[in-house]
Design an enzyme around this catalytic site. Structure first.
Site, PDB file in Angstrom:
ATOM      1  N   SER A 176       0.868  -1.181   0.000  1.00  0.00           N
ATOM      2  CA  SER A 176       0.000   0.000   0.000  1.00  0.00           C
ATOM      3  C   SER A 176       0.902   1.227   0.000  1.00  0.00           C
ATOM      4  CB  SER A 176      -0.834  -0.009   1.283  1.00  0.00           C
ATOM      5  OG  SER A 176      -1.455   1.245   1.510  1.00  0.00           O
ATOM      6  N   TYR A 230      -2.118  -1.187  10.439  1.00  0.00           N
ATOM      7  CA  TYR A 230      -2.067  -1.299   8.973  1.00  0.00           C
ATOM      8  C   TYR A 230      -0.728  -0.799   8.440  1.00  0.00           C
ATOM      9  CZ  TYR A 230      -3.957  -1.043   4.171  1.00  0.00           C
ATOM     10  OH  TYR A 230      -4.191  -1.213   2.824  1.00  0.00           O
TER      11      TYR A 230
HETATM   12  P1  NAD Z   1     -11.544  -5.998  -0.025  1.00  0.00           P
HETATM   13  O1  NAD Z   1     -12.115  -5.868   1.339  1.00  0.00           O
HETATM   14  O2  NAD Z   1     -12.366  -5.665  -1.213  1.00  0.00           O
HETATM   15  O3  NAD Z   1     -10.991  -7.478  -0.246  1.00  0.00           O
HETATM   16  C1  NAD Z   1     -10.269  -8.159   0.738  1.00  0.00           C
HETATM   17  C2  NAD Z   1     -10.237  -9.628   0.401  1.00  0.00           C
HETATM   18  O4  NAD Z   1      -9.534 -10.312   1.444  1.00  0.00           O
HETATM   19  C3  NAD Z   1     -11.624 -10.266   0.334  1.00  0.00           C
HETATM   20  O5  NAD Z   1     -11.630 -11.262  -0.673  1.00  0.00           O
HETATM   21  C4  NAD Z   1     -11.760 -10.926   1.713  1.00  0.00           C
HETATM   22  O6  NAD Z   1     -12.660 -12.025   1.724  1.00  0.00           O
HETATM   23  C5  NAD Z   1     -10.329 -11.376   1.918  1.00  0.00           C
HETATM   24  N1  NAD Z   1     -10.004 -11.652   3.302  1.00  0.00           N
HETATM   25  C6  NAD Z   1     -10.156 -10.845   4.392  1.00  0.00           C
HETATM   26  N2  NAD Z   1      -9.758 -11.506   5.495  1.00  0.00           N
HETATM   27  C7  NAD Z   1      -9.352 -12.736   5.095  1.00  0.00           C
HETATM   28  C8  NAD Z   1      -8.848 -13.878   5.778  1.00  0.00           C
HETATM   29  N3  NAD Z   1      -8.673 -13.896   7.103  1.00  0.00           N
HETATM   30  N4  NAD Z   1      -8.558 -14.967   5.050  1.00  0.00           N
HETATM   31  C9  NAD Z   1      -8.736 -14.996   3.707  1.00  0.00           C
HETATM   32  N5  NAD Z   1      -9.222 -13.941   3.016  1.00  0.00           N
HETATM   33  C10 NAD Z   1      -9.512 -12.830   3.705  1.00  0.00           C
HETATM   34  O7  NAD Z   1     -10.206  -5.135   0.022  1.00  0.00           O
HETATM   35  P2  NAD Z   1      -9.261  -4.535  -1.125  1.00  0.00           P
HETATM   36  O8  NAD Z   1      -9.380  -3.075  -1.049  1.00  0.00           O
HETATM   37  O9  NAD Z   1      -9.460  -5.225  -2.408  1.00  0.00           O
HETATM   38  O10 NAD Z   1      -7.840  -4.892  -0.508  1.00  0.00           O
HETATM   39  C11 NAD Z   1      -6.995  -5.906  -1.007  1.00  0.00           C
HETATM   40  C12 NAD Z   1      -5.569  -5.609  -0.580  1.00  0.00           C
HETATM   41  O11 NAD Z   1      -5.144  -4.378  -1.143  1.00  0.00           O
HETATM   42  C13 NAD Z   1      -5.405  -5.467   0.928  1.00  0.00           C
HETATM   43  O12 NAD Z   1      -4.190  -6.060   1.324  1.00  0.00           O
HETATM   44  C14 NAD Z   1      -5.355  -3.969   1.134  1.00  0.00           C
HETATM   45  O13 NAD Z   1      -4.637  -3.632   2.278  1.00  0.00           O
HETATM   46  C15 NAD Z   1      -4.628  -3.559  -0.127  1.00  0.00           C
HETATM   47  N6  NAD Z   1      -4.827  -2.146  -0.487  1.00  0.00           N
HETATM   48  C16 NAD Z   1      -6.072  -1.656  -0.713  1.00  0.00           C
HETATM   49  C17 NAD Z   1      -6.206  -0.316  -1.083  1.00  0.00           C
HETATM   50  C18 NAD Z   1      -7.534   0.303  -1.389  1.00  0.00           C
HETATM   51  O14 NAD Z   1      -7.589   1.545  -1.539  1.00  0.00           O
HETATM   52  N7  NAD Z   1      -8.605  -0.460  -1.518  1.00  0.00           N
HETATM   53  C19 NAD Z   1      -5.075   0.497  -1.176  1.00  0.00           C
HETATM   54  C20 NAD Z   1      -3.822  -0.048  -0.922  1.00  0.00           C
HETATM   55  C21 NAD Z   1      -3.713  -1.370  -0.583  1.00  0.00           C
END
Ligand code: NAD
Length: 284
Positions: free
Chosen positions: A166, A179
Site C-alpha cells: 500500500s 495497517y
Molecule cells: P476488499 O475488502 O475488497 O478485499 C479483501 C479480500 O480479502 C476479500 O476477498 C476478503 O474475503 C479477503 N479476506 C479478508 N480476510 C481474510 C482472511 N482472514 N482470510 C482470507 N481472506 C480474507 O479489500 P481490497 O481493497 O481489495 O484490498 C486488497 C488488498 O489491497 C489489501 O491487502 C489492502 O490492504 C490492499 N490495499 C487496498 C487499497 C484500497 O484503496 N482499496 C489500497 C492499498 C492497498
C-alpha cells in the site's frame, strides 16, 4: 502469455484480488481463488470466471485414448479456476491451500499475497485484537504463504511473488498503526525474499496502491460521511483530495495489469522493489 502457469491470489473474492484474477486469467493463467463470502456466490464467481476466460477455439492433437495427453490438453487450453476457503490468519490453512493448489493445479508459479483488512483508531485506543488480526492477515499470512510455496517454485526454477502492500507501506497516516506497521513490514519481507532468490529466476516485489474503490475503502468513506455528517459524495471527494493528487481512484484492473507485467519477461529484472500506483500520493 501465462499459459501453463498457476497463480494463487489470496483475498480474491472481492476488490483488488478479484481484479488481479481477471487479468491473470485473461492471459491464460490458472488460478486458485481465496477469500471469504457466501459459498454459493463464490461458486458462481468461480464458474463464471472459468467460462469467461476459457479459450473455445483451439486445436489439440491429443490422442483421446491417452489420459496423460488429455490432461495436458485440459491444462493447456482451459482456464481452471479453483477455490480455497483458507483463513489467512491461520498458518496451517495457508500451508494446506498451497499444497491443495499444487495437487489440483500442478504447481504454484505465481503467488499474490493480497488478502488484507483495515481498522482505524488512535494508538492509545487501538484494540489489541485488531492489532493482532491486522498483523496476522496483512503480514504474517504472506510469510507463511511464501514459506510454503517457495520450495516448489525453487525446484521448478521460475517464480513471481507479488505482495500487495500500500502507499501505507511507504508513508503513514494517523489512526492506522497496525495497517501501516504491517504494510511497512510487508515491504521489508519483500526485499529479503527478493535477495534470497535473486539468482534463481524468482522475483519478489510489492505493489503499493493509493486509494482503490473497493469494499475496504467504501467502509472508510461511509464511516467518514457518518462522523462528519456529510454526504457520501462529499466524503469521497474529501478522501481523494487529502492524499491522491490525481483525484481519481486507482482501478483494480490496473493493478491486475501490473501483476501481469511483473510476470512477463520484461519484468524479470524487477525485484525487491516497491511499485507505487497511487496517483501521486507518495510524491508529495
Ligand atoms: P476488499 O475488502 O475488497 O478485499 C479483501 C479480500 O480479502 C476479500 O476477498 C476478503 O474475503 C479477503 N479476506 C479478508 N480476510 C481474510 C482472511 N482472514 N482470510 C482470507 N481472506 C480474507 O479489500 P481490497 O481493497 O481489495 O484490498 C486488497 C488488498 O489491497 C489489501 O491487502 C489492502 O490492504 C490492499 N490495499 C487496498 C487499497 C484500497 O484503496 N482499496 C489500497 C492499498 C492497498
Amino acid at each position: 502469455m501465462l499459459k501453463g502457469k498457476v497463480a494463487i491470489v489470496t483475498g480474491s473474492t472481492s476488490g483488488i484480488g478479484l481484479g488481479i484474477v481477471h487479468e491473470l486469467a485473461r492471459k491464460g493463467c490458472r488460478v486458485m481463488l481465496n477469500g471469504f463470502g457466501d459459498k454459493g456466490e463464490i461458486e458462481k464467481l468461480r464458474v463464471n470466471l472459468q467460462s469467461e476466460f476459457n479459450i473455445e477455439i483451439e486445436y489439440s492433437p491429443a490422442d483421446m485414448s491417452k489420459s496423460a495427453q488429455i490432461q495436458e490438453m485440459v491444462s493447456e487450453f482451459n482456464i481452471e479456476i479453483e477455490y480455497s476457503p483458507a483463513d489467512m490468519s491461520k498458518s496451517a490453512q495457508i500451508q494446506e491451500m498451497v499444497s491443495e493448489t499444487e495437487k489440483k493445479l500442478g504447481s504454484v508459479d505465481i503467488l499474490v499475497n493480497n488478502a488484507g483488512i483495515q481498522f482505524t483508531a488512535p494508538v492509545e485506543n487501538f484494540p489489541a485484537e485488531k492489532w493482532e488480526a491486522i498483523l496476522s492477515i496483512n503480514l504474517s499470512a504472506a510469510f507463511y504463504a511464501i514459506q510454503a510455496a517457495l520450495p516448489g517454485i525453487q525446484k521448478r526454477g521460475w517464480g513471481r511473488i507479488i505482495n500487495i502492500a500500500s502507499a501505507h507501506g511507504l508513508v503513514a497516516s494517523p489512526h492506522k498503526a497496525a495497517y501501516v506497521a504491517a504494510k511497512h513490514g510487508l515491504v521489508g519481507l519483500t526485499k529479503v525474499v527478493a535477495l534470497e532468490n535473486a539468482k534463481a529466476n524468482i522475483t519478489c516485489n510489492a505493489i503499493c496502491p493509493g486509494w482503490v474503490h473497493t469494499p475496504l475503502v467504501q467502509k472508510q468513506i461511509t464511516d467518514r460521511a457518518a462522523q462528519e455528517g456529510i454526504s457520501v459524495e462529499k466524503a469521497t471527494i474529501e478522501l481523494l483530495s487529502e492524499k491522491q493528487p490525481s483525484l481519481k481512484f486507482v482501478q483494480t484492473e490496473q493493478i491486475g495489469q501490473m501483476v501481469v507485467f511483473l510476470c512477463s519477461d520484461a519484468g524479470s529484472s524487477i525485484t525487491g522493489t516497491t511499485l507505487s500506483m497511487d496517483g501521486g500520493w507518495t510524491a508529495q
